[in-house]
Design an enzyme around this catalytic site. Structure first.
Site, PDB file in Angstrom:
ATOM      1  N   ASP A 148      30.416  -5.063  -8.624  1.00 51.01           N
ATOM      2  CA  ASP A 148      30.974  -5.386  -7.304  1.00 51.01           C
ATOM      3  C   ASP A 148      32.187  -6.300  -7.406  1.00 51.01           C
ATOM      4  O   ASP A 148      32.488  -7.045  -6.470  1.00 51.01           O
ATOM      5  CB  ASP A 148      29.923  -6.090  -6.422  1.00 51.01           C
ATOM      6  CG  ASP A 148      28.810  -5.159  -6.000  1.00 51.01           C
ATOM      7  OD1 ASP A 148      28.989  -3.935  -6.079  1.00 51.01           O
ATOM      8  OD2 ASP A 148      27.754  -5.658  -5.582  1.00 51.01           O
ATOM      9  N   CYS A 203      16.046  14.702  -0.470  1.00 48.43           N
ATOM     10  CA  CYS A 203      15.462  14.077   0.716  1.00 48.43           C
ATOM     11  C   CYS A 203      14.692  15.106   1.539  1.00 48.43           C
ATOM     12  O   CYS A 203      13.841  14.739   2.361  1.00 48.43           O
ATOM     13  CB  CYS A 203      16.554  13.452   1.582  1.00 48.43           C
ATOM     14  SG  CYS A 203      17.399  12.049   0.827  1.00 48.43           S
ATOM     15  N   CYS A 206      12.938  15.087   5.364  1.00 42.39           N
ATOM     16  CA  CYS A 206      12.546  13.725   5.740  1.00 42.39           C
ATOM     17  C   CYS A 206      13.685  12.997   6.452  1.00 42.39           C
ATOM     18  O   CYS A 206      14.838  13.028   6.011  1.00 42.39           O
ATOM     19  CB  CYS A 206      12.135  12.950   4.486  1.00 42.39           C
ATOM     20  SG  CYS A 206      11.660  11.227   4.812  1.00 42.39           S
ATOM     21  N   CYS A 209      14.203   7.276   7.066  1.00 42.20           N
ATOM     22  CA  CYS A 209      15.197   6.199   7.018  1.00 42.20           C
ATOM     23  C   CYS A 209      16.070   6.185   8.264  1.00 42.20           C
ATOM     24  O   CYS A 209      16.422   5.119   8.781  1.00 42.20           O
ATOM     25  CB  CYS A 209      16.052   6.313   5.760  1.00 42.20           C
ATOM     26  SG  CYS A 209      16.986   7.866   5.625  1.00 42.20           S
ATOM     27  N   CYS A 213      15.790   2.922  11.510  1.00 42.87           N
ATOM     28  CA  CYS A 213      16.904   1.969  11.617  1.00 42.87           C
ATOM     29  C   CYS A 213      16.871   1.253  12.969  1.00 42.87           C
ATOM     30  O   CYS A 213      16.994   1.894  14.026  1.00 42.87           O
ATOM     31  CB  CYS A 213      18.235   2.681  11.435  1.00 42.87           C
ATOM     32  SG  CYS A 213      19.657   1.563  11.529  1.00 42.87           S
ATOM     33  N   CYS A 229      25.157  -1.693  11.402  1.00 38.45           N
ATOM     34  CA  CYS A 229      24.177  -1.970  10.345  1.00 38.45           C
ATOM     35  C   CYS A 229      23.844  -3.465  10.313  1.00 38.45           C
ATOM     36  O   CYS A 229      24.736  -4.315  10.330  1.00 38.45           O
ATOM     37  CB  CYS A 229      24.739  -1.527   8.999  1.00 38.45           C
ATOM     38  SG  CYS A 229      23.675  -1.903   7.592  1.00 38.45           S
ATOM     39  N   CYS A 256      18.969  -6.161   5.608  1.00 38.61           N
ATOM     40  CA  CYS A 256      17.904  -5.333   6.175  1.00 38.61           C
ATOM     41  C   CYS A 256      17.474  -4.333   5.116  1.00 38.61           C
ATOM     42  O   CYS A 256      18.321  -3.773   4.408  1.00 38.61           O
ATOM     43  CB  CYS A 256      18.425  -4.608   7.411  1.00 38.61           C
ATOM     44  SG  CYS A 256      17.227  -3.505   8.196  1.00 38.61           S
ATOM     45  N   CYS A 259      15.369   0.927   5.818  1.00 36.81           N
ATOM     46  CA  CYS A 259      15.541   2.307   5.359  1.00 36.81           C
ATOM     47  C   CYS A 259      15.009   2.515   3.943  1.00 36.81           C
ATOM     48  O   CYS A 259      14.713   3.644   3.544  1.00 36.81           O
ATOM     49  CB  CYS A 259      17.004   2.736   5.465  1.00 36.81           C
ATOM     50  SG  CYS A 259      18.145   1.837   4.405  1.00 36.81           S
ATOM     51  N   CYS A 263      11.224   4.757   2.700  1.00 40.64           N
ATOM     52  CA  CYS A 263      11.609   5.899   1.864  1.00 40.64           C
ATOM     53  C   CYS A 263      10.449   6.301   0.949  1.00 40.64           C
ATOM     54  O   CYS A 263       9.982   5.495   0.137  1.00 40.64           O
ATOM     55  CB  CYS A 263      12.833   5.559   1.022  1.00 40.64           C
ATOM     56  SG  CYS A 263      13.341   6.907  -0.089  1.00 40.64           S
TER      57      CYS A 263
END
Length: 362
Positions: A148, A203, A206, A209, A213, A229, A256, A259, A263
């Site tokens: 990062d 995924c 499904c 997630c 939210c 978000c 947060c 999600c 999963c």
């Protein structure tokens, strides 16, 4: 001709052997998964440009500041031929049960990645050691480490390197390890053998997630509106949190995880044994009033070396005020807010006033 072919085979074999060694060294350093990809990051670059063009990045100006360097590795390290992508697990089995905290409106929910030491420092140091070993094995080669710390399309890189797929929640998912992990990269000019990119998206039908939210931040599967978000609102946003979104934040004061918590693939998540990621100062289950009482000096001392530190005391109080306003109207909550009602920061005062008004309606 025979000599040329033999030399080519020797070089290929040597590079393959080096790749095997690099994987072994990575595991020794705490990276359970490593993949190698080239410098072509399409179609992830097109998706990023489209996302930004729609303005879904909000105040994340760094997503546009560096232009094409985010998806052209050779512009960050001239001569780059390969990108080495690694994962490091961070989910600790010894932290408080997440849903228990989310369901207790008097306690603060801090994203699981932020409970312990700042991962940037730990991962960068480990990756630097890995890069040094590569250099020792291949004198004269060039390596550059990223965690990062520069414009890197890390999830796109990881998918290209075979570490997993990008799920509907926009996070990278490893079918053997879920998504509770950090990513890091090494750019290198060594033409290492390429790993097969992760193909397919697992995924299925499904939508757990997307459905969970709290702020309905997903425009559609695979597309997140950062402006809604909670991680963006509580960490990246510099000013006031929009009033219509405050009640939806609940007791989430830094990030947060909803999600990820729902999963199904995270049933395969690997618990981290990194002691540095263990919860500090009881942050995995602290009371809102306790954290709201931290002075600027206490915040600086206790948040030092953790992801919380970059937030600063002012926005820490902003987030906590919102959470207190979303909680029960107890005498302790009112007293805590009133104690900050004349805070020097207008940002803090405004959120405290809002919180007190919320409590007055209960």
């Amino acid at each position: 001709m025979i000599k040329t072919d033999t030399a080519r085979e020797d070089a290929t074999g040597s590079l393959a052997a080096l790749a095997v060694d690099i994987r072994a060294w990575a595991r020794e350093l705490g990276f359970p998964s490593l993949g190698i990809c080239g410098t072509d990051l399409s179609p992830h670059d097109e998706r990023l440009r489209e996302w930004v063009a729609q303005g879904l990045h909000g105040e994340l100006d760094y997503m546009t500041r560096h232009g094409a360097r985010r998806w052209r590795p050779e512009e960050l390290l001239p001569g780059t031929l390969r990108v080495i992508s690694v994962r490091m697990d961070y989910h600790r089995a010894d932290s408080a049960e997440p849903f228990g905290i989310l369901n207790d409106a008097e306690r603060a929910y801090v994203s699981r990645y932020a409970l312990g030491r700042d991962y940037h420092k730990l991962m960068r140091a480990r990756l630097a050691r890995l890069a040094d070993r590569i250099l020792a094995a291949r004198p004269g080669s060039a390596q550059r480490v990223f965690v990062d710390s520069a414009p890197v399309l890390e999830r796109g890189v990881a998918q290209k390197a075979g570490l997993g797929w990008i799920g509907k929640n926009t996070l990278l998912i490893d079918p053997r390890a879920g998504s509770w992990f950090f990513l890091g990269e090494i750019y290198t000019d060594i033409p290492l053998p390429l790993d097969a990119e992760f193909s397919g998206m697992h995924c299925g039908s499904c939508t757990a997630c997307l459905d969970v939210c709290p702020t309905a931040a997903f425009v559609s599967p695979f597309v997140l509106d950062a402006r809604r978000c909670i991680s963006y609102l509580t960490i990246e946003l510099q000013g006031a949190i929009p009033q219509d979104l405050r009640p939806l934040i609940g007791n989430r004061v830094f990030g947060c995880d909803d999600c990820q918590l729902v999963c199904p693939w995270n049933k395969f998540a690997q618990p981290s044994c990194e002691a540095d990621f263990a919860p500090r100062h009881g942050l995995d289950a602290a009371r809102l009033t306790e954290l709201f009482a931290w002075s600027a000096e206490q915040f600086a001392e206790r948040a030092a070396g953790t992801p919380l530190y970059r937030l600063g005391h002012e926005r820490w109080l902003r987030n906590l005020a919102v959470a207190l306003g979303n909680g029960p109207a107890t005498d302790a909550a009112r007293a805590a807010l009133l104690a900050r009602s004349e805070h020097p920061s207008e940002l803090v005062r405004e959120h405290v006033t809002w919180a007190l008004e919320q409590l007055a309606t209960r």
